[in-house]
Structure formats: C-alpha cells, structure tokens
Design a protein around this motif. Structure first.
Motif, PDB file in Angstrom:
ATOM      1  N   LYS A 372       0.692  -0.935  -0.572  1.00 28.66           N
ATOM      2  CA  LYS A 372       0.418  -0.082   0.438  1.00 28.66           C
ATOM      3  C   LYS A 372       1.021   0.966  -0.330  1.00 28.66           C
ATOM      4  N   LEU A 373       2.610   1.291   0.184  1.00 28.32           N
ATOM      5  CA  LEU A 373       2.684   2.351   0.729  1.00 28.32           C
ATOM      6  C   LEU A 373       3.383   2.357  -0.994  1.00 28.32           C
ATOM      7  N   PHE A 374       3.278   2.143  -2.577  1.00 31.44           N
ATOM      8  CA  PHE A 374       3.758   2.759  -3.734  1.00 31.44           C
ATOM      9  C   PHE A 374       2.378   3.015  -3.457  1.00 31.44           C
ATOM     10  N   GLN A 375       1.815   2.317  -3.183  1.00 34.31           N
ATOM     11  CA  GLN A 375       0.050   3.613  -4.129  1.00 34.31           C
ATOM     12  C   GLN A 375      -0.012   5.016  -3.116  1.00 34.31           C
ATOM     13  N   ILE A 379       0.293   7.564  -5.559  1.00 35.81           N
ATOM     14  CA  ILE A 379      -1.384   9.002  -6.018  1.00 35.81           C
ATOM     15  C   ILE A 379      -0.629  10.225  -6.186  1.00 35.81           C
ATOM     16  N   LYS A 380       0.231  10.369  -5.104  1.00 26.79           N
ATOM     17  CA  LYS A 380       1.036  11.918  -4.548  1.00 26.79           C
ATOM     18  C   LYS A 380       1.854  12.325  -5.285  1.00 26.79           C
ATOM     19  N   VAL A 381       2.132  12.242  -6.140  1.00 25.82           N
ATOM     20  CA  VAL A 381       2.865  12.628  -7.290  1.00 25.82           C
ATOM     21  C   VAL A 381       2.041  12.895  -8.491  1.00 25.82           C
ATOM     22  N   GLU A 450       9.312  12.848 -13.398  1.00 24.98           N
ATOM     23  CA  GLU A 450       9.788  12.071 -14.455  1.00 24.98           C
ATOM     24  C   GLU A 450      10.003  10.230 -14.530  1.00 24.98           C
ATOM     25  N   HIS A 451      10.068   9.711 -13.803  1.00 24.31           N
ATOM     26  CA  HIS A 451      10.124   8.396 -12.720  1.00 24.31           C
ATOM     27  C   HIS A 451       9.084   7.823 -12.187  1.00 24.31           C
ATOM     28  N   ILE A 452       7.356   8.393 -12.258  1.00 23.49           N
ATOM     29  CA  ILE A 452       6.724   8.144 -11.550  1.00 23.49           C
ATOM     30  C   ILE A 452       6.672   6.372 -13.058  1.00 23.49           C
ATOM     31  N   GLN A 456       5.586   2.926 -10.922  1.00 25.23           N
ATOM     32  CA  GLN A 456       4.288   2.026 -10.662  1.00 25.23           C
ATOM     33  C   GLN A 456       4.266   0.895 -11.477  1.00 25.23           C
ATOM     34  N   THR A 457       5.091   1.040 -12.206  1.00 24.24           N
ATOM     35  CA  THR A 457       5.182  -0.853 -12.525  1.00 24.24           C
ATOM     36  C   THR A 457       5.829  -1.253 -12.030  1.00 24.24           C
ATOM     37  N   MET A 458       6.446  -0.912 -10.562  1.00 20.59           N
ATOM     38  CA  MET A 458       7.398  -1.749  -9.761  1.00 20.59           C
ATOM     39  C   MET A 458       5.693  -2.007  -8.488  1.00 20.59           C
TER      40      MET A 458
END
Length: 683
Positions: A372-375, A379-381, A450-452, A456-458
């Motif tokens: 859930k940390l990823f999500q 989303i903030k970015v 630039e790298h979001i 997301q893929t990870m």
C-alpha cells in the motif's frame, strides 16, 4: 468366495500398470490368471501412472531429464483430457462450464470472497470518512485518536481470535460446524456494521470498531475452515488417494482462496458506483455526510444478504461428508473429542514446519501491507493537488485486477511438480524483496514525476508476485503439511501469526516516515525467503493419504518403520533432511509393506463381516484364492472407474452427470450411498 461378495474399496487407481516382466497386463480380458498377474494388479493399485513411470519408479526418483519428460507427459495428457471434457460440456450446454466453476471454485470460496469484500473495504472507506467527517477522522477534534487507530487494530485482533478459536473448533467438533459458525458470525457482524451508530461521532467510531472486531472473528475462522475442508474434499474414500488429490489439490484450494481477490474487486467497484449514486453522479470532493453514510452502510448491507444465504447453504447443503477425513483420523486414533495427543506429537515432530508456515505468513503480511506504500506515494506525485478519493480507488481497482492475475497463475502452476509450492513461494519473496529494495535506496528518483511510471510498474509487479507466490502458498501449505487431526488448529495458528505481521506493520508505520518504511519492508521478504528455503517442505504431487499413513506410524511410536514417499527428500525441508528424517526411505520395502497392509485391511473387514453375520470365526479361514478373487473384483472396478478420474469426471461425453457407487473402506460412518459426484465441491 464369489467376486460378488464383500468388496473393499482402496481408492481409485491408474488405468494400467506393468507386470513383473515389464509388459502390460491384458486388462480387456477379465479372466486372466490371478496368480500370474497379481504383482501387476498390486502395482496398478499402489503405483498410479500419474506418479510412477512404466517401471514403477516414483517421479521424484527419476533422473532429471526423465523426470521432466514424465511430468510434462502427465500434465499434457491431463490438460488434453480437461480440454476435451470442457468442450463436451460446452457443446451440450454452453453455460455448463460456468456452472461447474461456480459449484467447485466459487461456492467453496464464497466465505473468503465475502470476508475479502468487507475486510479490505475498511482501508477503502477510511479516506472517504476523512473527507466526509474531517473533524473526527482527519483533525481528531471531536473523536479520540486512539479509537480511530483501534479501528484497524481491533479488526486484526478479532481475526486472530477467530483463526485460533475456530481452528481448534474445526478439529474438535468438525469442519462443517466451523463453516456454519463462521458464516453466522459474519452475518451478525455485518448487521452490526450497517446499524452502527452513536450519540456522538466518537460514539459511532467506538460502535463501528467493536462491530469490526466481532466480524473479524468470523473472518479469522474462514481461513482454517476453507483451507481444510477444500483440501480434504479432494481426497477419496478409499485407502489410496484420488488422482484429483494428487494432481489438483493445490488448484482446488487456491481457486477457493482467490475468491478473496474477487471480494476486493467487487467492493471497490460497488463503492465507486454507490458514491456516484449518492453524490449526484460526481466523485469529486466535498462529500456530504449523508452521501458518506449511505455509501458505507449500503456497501455493508449488500454482502449481508450474500452472507445470510451462505448460512443457509452451509447449514442445509453442506452435509456430514465435510467431516469425513476428520472422522477417519479420529477413529484410527480412538479419539472422540479434541486430539490433544496428536497436537503434542505435531509440535514435537513438526516444529520446523510450524516455524515455516507461521514464519513465512508473518513475513508475507508485513509485505502485503507494505504494498500500500507504493500506491499512496505515486498517487501523490500524479495528482498532487487532488482532493478527490477517486484516483486512489481507481488505482486500487487496477491493483486488484493485477493481483487476480497472480492468483489465477498461481492456481495453474501450484500443482506443477517441476515448479510447485516451494519454488513459487521462494520466487515470490525474492521478487518482492527486489521490487522494494530498488526504490528504497533511490526514493527521490522514483517518486519524481519523470520516473513515476517505473515506480508504478514496480508497484503492480509487487502485487502480482505477492499473489503469485507467498500469499497463495502460505494459505495452502499451512493446512497441507500437517496431519488431519490437527490440520485446522495448525492452519489457524499459522494464520494468526501471519496477522501479527499485519498488526506489526500497521503499528510500526505510525512511527516511521515513508522512506524509512521502504528501508524496513524489503528485509521481511528476504527473511521469508530464508525461512521458506530452510524449513518449508515441498508437498507438490504428494497425496494427503500417504501423509496420513506416515502420521499413523509416527503417532504409534514407529516412525522408523515407515519407508514411503512422504519422507522422500523431495518432500522434506532442508532442515528435516539435515536431521535425517528421510534416512529410512526405501521404495521397495515400502511397496511390500503396503501389500501386507492391504491384505491385513481386507482380512480385518472380512472378520467384521463374519462377526456380524456368521458368528465367531477366524479370518485366516479365507485362503489366498479367495483373496485373489477379491483383488480381481476390486481391480476390475478400479479400471472401470479410471475414466472418472480428475476434476471433470462428473460428466460423460454428452455432458451428463455421472455417479458411481463406492463401497466404504476406512470410514465407518460412510454409507453405500457415497458417490464420486456430489454437492459442496465434493467429487
């Protein structure tokens, strides 16, 4: 004695096997010489051709290239058979494959689907509450922050209580009662959630929290009950396991478990639709208190209806067969209540397995929450100025879809002998470790606009490998590696330790910042990998009844007298091999031993018949010729039933349902009306 006399069913077998010369017996001739071909018949019964090659060698004993060829051959033949059966079903009735899937996958996992719907809705509803009731859920001006945190803590505590309590009840009173009890508790808990209220908002939070605790008890019970009942339903009624058990046991259990993913999916879809309905077709903030109230209460009312139906179904449609394997185990051990002796022996002999199933589950749940940390970060970015909860819900919907792909791929490969449970879990832990450790040490780089996309893929890959790995395997292995008498207890204990991992994560994350979380989480994956490699046995392709046979030796204090495949190095953990558990493995000696056991079982049953109908005689009065006649009769029945093997054996070429009577063997409570087909996922 006529071949029409009493018949003992030692379970289904393969359709053919070689005799001592290596040639196949002429099965089409029912009058072939019994003495000449007795060895061939025993091997057909005791060495089915989905596990043993034409020379009677167990698949795990074959050289690597022959093993690969043998496994692929068996899998390809089974896949073709299932494809043909599915096509025949479709031609007869295009909806029959859907009906089959519903009966055998959806219904056994319905409880997990409903609990997944509600359990994961709590995290989805929290941002909605924060927007609709900001003074309570965001600024904490009118609500106690401790109670707000307790929403998650007490929910997990309720699950832990249910996992341990219902696990014990399942081994004490029975699987069927545990299933009914779980559904009833979840139904009452949902009514409490729908009707939760308070004079103040803080009072409502307290009511909401305790309702979740009560509901969590039912949720926790679903874990051991669904795993054990689904697994044991794949086992035949005879002395030898079914082909379905050997080739598809993991798929049956995982297919039920993945209903949890569908529960998450439908919860997110319904929350989106309900918010649009009650918020006048808009998903944007601000949200009125009335819209929030209707959204969350209706979202709980919908599964309440399904759970009420589940109570009815389990009460009136799930019959006593759900307890069959438990009754057999208790009868063999002369136990009527809870088998405390088996629990003691399990702790003493299988301590490493307890460490494996409980430890890997603990590590996985920390990882599961870490996802859930990823999500939240990406989303903030992507939407730095958004006040709507819709982006988070929509990305969560995509994430659940990716997770379902992982669930389904796990169900297809979890029984593959060249991959299976243990490799799947190791690779899952390793991939999640990699997918967390990379952004942990490059946090600013991957969270930049630039790298979001890489981030997301990870994120999605971590969800995929979590389901296509530890999340599915921990659920299966925690029931599979233990004896029937304490299977539900061991599963419940392992699941409870796993939920302690969820509790650890939910508490720990309140005290460390986001980047520190990324530094901490990966190492739980690495620890899970080590525990799996060292302590987890690989039961892929090993039938449950052979494990029960080994357990009978252990419980009687004769562990060194067991020589069968349950102690083959392939099916033991590294820790067990180091301790010398497999040193008594001897396939030739075990084969002779099983023949003697088969005859002893027959003589015992004959003596019971004599005692009942002809007074006190001696079973030794039956000579070898009579035993041969019995064996020939059983062999003919076994070959006739071979076409009914596998998960699609409930239909014939025209798609009509097939039922064949089975004479009970080792279950005194079974009746002659037991059949291969039946309700509740039983075959």
């Amino acid at each position: 004695m006529s071949s029409d006399g009493p018949i003992i069913d030692y379970g289904p077998s393969a359709p053919h096997g070689p005799d001592v010369t290596g040639h196949h017996a002429p099965l089409e001739d029912p009058l072939f010489d019994m003495n000449k071909n007795e060895e061939d018949m025993f091997r057909t019964v005791l060495k089915p051709d989905d596990s043993f090659d034409e020379n009677g060698v167990y698949w795990a004993d074959l050289p690597i290239l022959k093993r690969i060829n043998f496994v692929n051959k068996v899998n390809n033949e089974e896949a073709k058979k299932e494809a043909r059966a599915t096509w025949e079903m479709f031609k007869n009735d295009p909806l029959s494959p859907v009906a089959y899937y519903f009966r055998n996958m959806v219904l056994p996992g319905a409880g997990l689907g409903l609990e997944g719907y509600v359990l994961f809705s709590i995290g989805n509803l929290k941002p909605l509450f924060q927007k609709g009731f900001p003074e309570c859920w965001s600024t904490h001006q009118i609500c106690n922050k401790t109670w707000l945190n307790a929403v998650e803590y007490l929910e997990i505590c309720g699950i832990i209580v249910g996992q341990i309590l219902v696990g014990i009840i399942g081994d004490w009173i029975g699987r069927r009662w545990g299933l009914i009890q779980d559904a009833a508790i979840m139904f009452v808990g949902l009514i409490m959630l729908v009707a939760s209220w308070g004079v103040t908002q803080n009072g409502w939070v307290i009511c909401y929290t305790w309702s979740l605790f009560f509901y969590g008890i039912g949720v926790g019970g679903e874990y051991p009950m669904t795993a054990t009942s689904g697994m044991e339903n794949a086992v035949g009624s005879g002395k030898v396991s079914t082909k379905d058990d050997r080739l598809h046991r993991g798929r049956k259990v995982t297919s039920a478990f993945l209903m949890q993913g569908w529960g998450q999916f439908f919860n997110q879809v319904l929350l989106i639709l309900l918010l649009l309905i009650f918020h006048h077709g808009s998903g944007n903030a601000p949200y009125s208190a009335l819209a929030v109230q209707y959204t969350f209460r209706v979202s709980f009312a919908i599964p309440a209806v399904g759970t009420l139906w589940l109570v009815y179904y389990r009460t009136y449609k799930v019959k006593g067969g759900a307890n069959k394997q438990l009754r057999i185990a208790k009868k063999k051990s002369s136990v009527t209540g809870y088998d405390t002796e088996s629990l003691k022996i399990t702790c003493r002999h299988f301590g490493g397995r307890l460490l494996a199933t409980a430890g890997t589950w603990y590590m996985n749940d920390v990882f599961f929450y870490g996802n859930k940390l990823f999500q939240s970060e990406f989303i903030k970015v992507i939407t730095p100025h958004s006040t709507s909860i819709m982006p988070g819900w929509l990305y969560n919907l995509v994430n659940v879809g990716v997770s379902l792909c992982g669930y389904y791929l796990a169900s297809f490969l979890i029984d593959h002998k060249l991959y299976g449970r243990k490799h799947m879990q190791s690779i899952g832990f390793l991939m999640d470790f990699i997918l967390f450790i990379i952004p942990a040490f490059n946090f600013e780089y991957y969270t930049s606009r630039e790298h979001i996309k890489s981030f997301q893929t990870m994120y999605f890959l971590s969800s995929f490998f979590n389901q296509f790995g530890p999340n599915s395997v921990t659920f299966l292995a925690a029931a599979e590696v233990y004896p029937t008498a304490v299977r539900a207890t061991a599963h419940g204990f392992s699941a409870a330790v796993g939920k302690l991992g969820a509790l650890t994560a939910s508490i720990l994350y309140n005290y460390i910042d986001t980047q520190t979380k990324f530094y901490v989480v990966p190492w739980f994956g690495l620890a899970g990998l080590v525990l799996n490699v060292v302590f987890m046995p690989d039961t892929t392709g090993l039938d449950l009844k052979e494990q029960e046979r080994r357990w009978a030796f252990i419980r009687s204090g004769r562990e060194e007298d067991y020589h069968g495949i349950a102690i083959h190095p392939k099916h033991l953990s590294l820790w067990e091999r180091i301790r010398g558990v497999g040193k008594h493995y001897d396939p030739d000696l075990d084969y002779k031993q099983r023949i003697e056991e088969m005859r002893a079982e027959w003589e015992s049953r004959m003596q019971e018949k004599i005692d009942e109908k002809a007074g006190r005689l001696d079973a030794d009065d039956f000579d070898d010729e009579e035993f041969h006649e019995h064996l020939q009769s059983y062999f003919q029945r076994s070959t006739r039933r071979a076409t009914l093997q596998g998960p699609f054996r409930h239909t014939n070429g025209n798609g009509n349902e097939l039922t064949e009577k089975i004479t009970p063997s080792d279950d005194s409570n079974a009746t002659s009306d037991d059949s291969i087909t039946g309700t509740n996922g039983r075959h």
